[in-house]
Motif scaffolding. Structure first.
Motif, PDB file in Angstrom:
ATOM      1  N   SER A 134       0.834  -1.207   0.000  1.00  0.00           N
ATOM      2  CA  SER A 134       0.000   0.000   0.000  1.00  0.00           C
ATOM      3  C   SER A 134       0.868   1.257   0.000  1.00  0.00           C
ATOM      4  O   SER A 134       0.535   2.258  -0.646  1.00  0.00           O
ATOM      5  N   MET A 135       1.992   1.216   0.732  1.00  0.00           N
ATOM      6  CA  MET A 135       2.918   2.345   0.717  1.00  0.00           C
ATOM      7  C   MET A 135       3.482   2.567  -0.681  1.00  0.00           C
ATOM      8  O   MET A 135       3.561   3.698  -1.171  1.00  0.00           O
ATOM      9  N   LEU A 136       3.849   1.474  -1.347  1.00  0.00           N
ATOM     10  CA  LEU A 136       4.413   1.590  -2.691  1.00  0.00           C
ATOM     11  C   LEU A 136       3.383   2.075  -3.698  1.00  0.00           C
ATOM     12  O   LEU A 136       3.747   2.676  -4.723  1.00  0.00           O
ATOM     13  N   ALA A 137       2.116   1.814  -3.422  1.00  0.00           N
ATOM     14  CA  ALA A 137       1.059   2.248  -4.338  1.00  0.00           C
ATOM     15  C   ALA A 137       0.653   3.699  -4.111  1.00  0.00           C
ATOM     16  O   ALA A 137      -0.127   4.255  -4.902  1.00  0.00           O
ATOM     17  N   ALA A 138       1.142   4.329  -3.044  1.00  0.00           N
ATOM     18  CA  ALA A 138       0.724   5.693  -2.717  1.00  0.00           C
ATOM     19  C   ALA A 138       1.166   6.737  -3.748  1.00  0.00           C
ATOM     20  O   ALA A 138       0.363   7.590  -4.131  1.00  0.00           O
ATOM     21  N   GLY A 146       5.809  11.294  -9.230  1.00  0.00           N
ATOM     22  CA  GLY A 146       5.345  10.082  -8.571  1.00  0.00           C
ATOM     23  C   GLY A 146       6.229   8.889  -8.880  1.00  0.00           C
ATOM     24  O   GLY A 146       6.482   8.047  -8.005  1.00  0.00           O
ATOM     25  N   ARG A 147       6.725   8.802 -10.100  1.00  0.00           N
ATOM     26  CA  ARG A 147       7.612   7.685 -10.453  1.00  0.00           C
ATOM     27  C   ARG A 147       8.934   7.776  -9.704  1.00  0.00           C
ATOM     28  O   ARG A 147       9.500   6.757  -9.298  1.00  0.00           O
ATOM     29  N   SER A 148       9.418   8.993  -9.486  1.00  0.00           N
ATOM     30  CA  SER A 148      10.660   9.167  -8.727  1.00  0.00           C
ATOM     31  C   SER A 148      10.462   8.775  -7.260  1.00  0.00           C
ATOM     32  O   SER A 148      11.327   8.138  -6.652  1.00  0.00           O
ATOM     33  N   GLU A 149       9.303   9.147  -6.705  1.00  0.00           N
ATOM     34  CA  GLU A 149       9.012   8.783  -5.315  1.00  0.00           C
ATOM     35  C   GLU A 149       8.860   7.272  -5.172  1.00  0.00           C
ATOM     36  O   GLU A 149       9.327   6.681  -4.196  1.00  0.00           O
ATOM     37  N   TYR A 150       8.215   6.649  -6.157  1.00  0.00           N
ATOM     38  CA  TYR A 150       8.064   5.185  -6.133  1.00  0.00           C
ATOM     39  C   TYR A 150       9.430   4.508  -6.202  1.00  0.00           C
ATOM     40  O   TYR A 150       9.687   3.531  -5.489  1.00  0.00           O
ATOM     41  N   ALA A 151      10.323   5.036  -7.040  1.00  0.00           N
ATOM     42  CA  ALA A 151      11.662   4.453  -7.175  1.00  0.00           C
ATOM     43  C   ALA A 151      12.417   4.511  -5.849  1.00  0.00           C
ATOM     44  O   ALA A 151      13.082   3.553  -5.454  1.00  0.00           O
ATOM     45  N   LEU A 152      12.291   5.627  -5.140  1.00  0.00           N
ATOM     46  CA  LEU A 152      12.983   5.769  -3.853  1.00  0.00           C
ATOM     47  C   LEU A 152      12.412   4.807  -2.824  1.00  0.00           C
ATOM     48  O   LEU A 152      13.162   4.130  -2.103  1.00  0.00           O
ATOM     49  N   LEU A 153      11.088   4.711  -2.736  1.00  0.00           N
ATOM     50  CA  LEU A 153      10.466   3.789  -1.782  1.00  0.00           C
ATOM     51  C   LEU A 153      10.843   2.345  -2.079  1.00  0.00           C
ATOM     52  O   LEU A 153      11.168   1.569  -1.172  1.00  0.00           O
ATOM     53  N   LEU A 154      10.798   1.975  -3.355  1.00  0.00           N
ATOM     54  CA  LEU A 154      11.119   0.598  -3.728  1.00  0.00           C
ATOM     55  C   LEU A 154      12.579   0.288  -3.445  1.00  0.00           C
ATOM     56  O   LEU A 154      12.913  -0.815  -2.977  1.00  0.00           O
ATOM     57  N   THR A 195      31.604  -0.256   3.034  1.00  0.00           N
ATOM     58  CA  THR A 195      30.754  -0.418   1.857  1.00  0.00           C
ATOM     59  C   THR A 195      30.256  -1.854   1.782  1.00  0.00           C
ATOM     60  O   THR A 195      30.886  -2.770   2.319  1.00  0.00           O
ATOM     61  N   ARG A 196      29.123  -2.029   1.135  1.00  0.00           N
ATOM     62  CA  ARG A 196      28.584  -3.366   0.916  1.00  0.00           C
ATOM     63  C   ARG A 196      27.803  -3.372  -0.389  1.00  0.00           C
ATOM     64  O   ARG A 196      27.357  -2.318  -0.869  1.00  0.00           O
ATOM     65  N   GLN A 197      27.662  -4.552  -0.963  1.00  0.00           N
ATOM     66  CA  GLN A 197      26.894  -4.717  -2.186  1.00  0.00           C
ATOM     67  C   GLN A 197      25.553  -5.354  -1.859  1.00  0.00           C
ATOM     68  O   GLN A 197      25.462  -6.243  -1.017  1.00  0.00           O
ATOM     69  N   CYS A 198      24.526  -4.895  -2.538  1.00  0.00           N
ATOM     70  CA  CYS A 198      23.185  -5.427  -2.315  1.00  0.00           C
ATOM     71  C   CYS A 198      22.548  -5.713  -3.671  1.00  0.00           C
ATOM     72  O   CYS A 198      22.601  -4.863  -4.571  1.00  0.00           O
ATOM     73  N   PRO A 199      21.968  -6.893  -3.856  1.00  0.00           N
ATOM     74  CA  PRO A 199      21.325  -7.210  -5.141  1.00  0.00           C
ATOM     75  C   PRO A 199      20.039  -6.408  -5.322  1.00  0.00           C
ATOM     76  O   PRO A 199      19.387  -6.014  -4.356  1.00  0.00           O
ATOM     77  N   LEU A 200      19.701  -6.171  -6.578  1.00  0.00           N
ATOM     78  CA  LEU A 200      18.503  -5.410  -6.913  1.00  0.00           C
ATOM     79  C   LEU A 200      17.496  -6.302  -7.632  1.00  0.00           C
ATOM     80  O   LEU A 200      17.859  -7.132  -8.466  1.00  0.00           O
ATOM     81  N   TRP A 201      16.224  -6.110  -7.312  1.00  0.00           N
ATOM     82  CA  TRP A 201      15.174  -6.822  -8.021  1.00  0.00           C
ATOM     83  C   TRP A 201      15.056  -6.278  -9.446  1.00  0.00           C
ATOM     84  O   TRP A 201      15.424  -5.116  -9.703  1.00  0.00           O
TER      85      TRP A 201
END
Length: 331
Positions: A134-138, A146-154, A195-201
């Motif tokens: 629901s947060m991601l759908a806000a 809105g797309r930039s905000e969604y990218a940050l939340l995701l 530093t650390r590496q994190c995989p992305l979906w």
């Protein structure tokens, strides 16, 4: 006034040399140390009716420090944890002075003898899968903002990044659009210059590619509506606005760290081992990560079921298991 008695030179050496050069503490830690003395020195100055620049080390008596700690809780509304954090800074300064000047060893002992106040750690706040969706759908993804905000939340949900790690993220830190079977990764710059590496979906990669189009490697990944890099305050405000649009979250305080907790909790529920989660979040000690192993009632219920009293047992005696006895005698 002898130089070794003046407070100013000692404090300058402590803040500018010891914690920066000798201990190489993180920037946020150095800021916290600075803020402690920015509050303490004016407080002692008012008590003694003495200018700050004329204070000596012995003016910071244990009595004044105790009064200052009481002032933090009673007048400034600080929690016991904040009070203990300020005390830890003052103790570190006392240890620094006492280890370099024998004349201040007794004073150091009095300061370091001040006890920390017992405090209970706050409960870990996190979101369920439905609440996070629901947060991601806000954000309104029909608009560029809105797309930039969604990218940050995701991104925050995918990586469990600290808010400071998100604000410091640069285009060069993203390894996306990989070829030859490579993994999409982000390099996060965490506490203590680690530093650390994190995989992305795949979905995170897709929205980030849209974000960084036509940007240079030194540019920030997340840009506010003003065209400047997101600040900590900006990210807090964004998450606050998105949470306000979710009825299920009414009355709850949702922060970037709650999303970080959410990532960790969802990894626990997915069966990811705790050491992998430690590396994912960038914790130095696994004891910090262990809090996530204790928060889910489903996991606790499953553990209780394993040791439930009164479960039926097999009526067959071990003595009747001829194959087992034969096996044991053959060893």
């Amino acid at each position: 006034m002898p130089d070794l008695a003046a407070l100013g030179p000692w404090l300058r050496r402590f803040l500018c040399e010891h914690i920066v050069t000798e201990r190489n503490l993180a920037r946020n830690t150095r800021t916290s140390y600075r803020d402690t003395f920015s509050l303490l020195l004016p407080f002692v100055s008012r008590k003694l009716r003495k200018p700050v620049d004329r204070l000596v080390v012995s003016d910071l008596t244990s009595g004044h420090v105790l009064q200052f700690l009481t002032h933090l809780e009673a007048d400034r509304g600080c929690s016991a944890r904040t009070r203990n954090q300020r005390l830890a800074t003052i103790r570190a300064f006392a240890r620094f002075v006492g280890s370099r000047d024998p004349a201040h060893v007794e004073w150091c002992g009095h300061i370091r003898a001040i006890a920390s106040k017992r405090s209970m750690p706050p409960p870990v706040g996190w979101l369920t899968r439905a609440e996070m969706e629901s947060m991601l759908a806000a954000p309104d993804r029909k608009t560029r903002r809105g797309r930039s905000e969604y990218a940050l939340l995701l991104f925050l949900y995918n990586t469990g990044a600290r808010v400071s790690e998100a604000t410091q993220l640069r285009v060069r830190d993203l390894q996306i659009g990989s070829r030859n079977g490579g993994h999409n990764l982000v390099i996060l710059h965490g506490k203590g210059a680690r530093t650390r590496q994190c995989p992305l979906w795949p979905e995170t990669e897709r929205v980030l590619v849209d974000e960084i189009t036509r940007r240079a490697g030194e540019d920030a990944v997340f840009i506010s509506r003003l065209g400047t890099p997101f600040t900590r305050f900006g990210i807090y405000r964004l998450i606050e606005r998105c949470a306000a649009r979710v009825p299920e979250l009414a009355g709850r305080t949702i922060t970037p760290h709650v999303i970080r907790h959410t990532t960790a909790c969802h990894l626990v529920l997915a069966g990811v081992d705790i050491n992998t989660i430690r590396a994912w979040l960038g914790h130095v000690s696994i004891s910090t990560t262990n809090i996530y192993a204790e928060i889910d009632l489903t996991l606790k219920a499953n553990a209780v079921a394993l040791c439930e009293v009164g479960q039926p047992r097999s009526a067959r005696s071990w003595k009747e298991d001829k194959d087992l006895m034969t096996f044991l005698k053959a060893l």
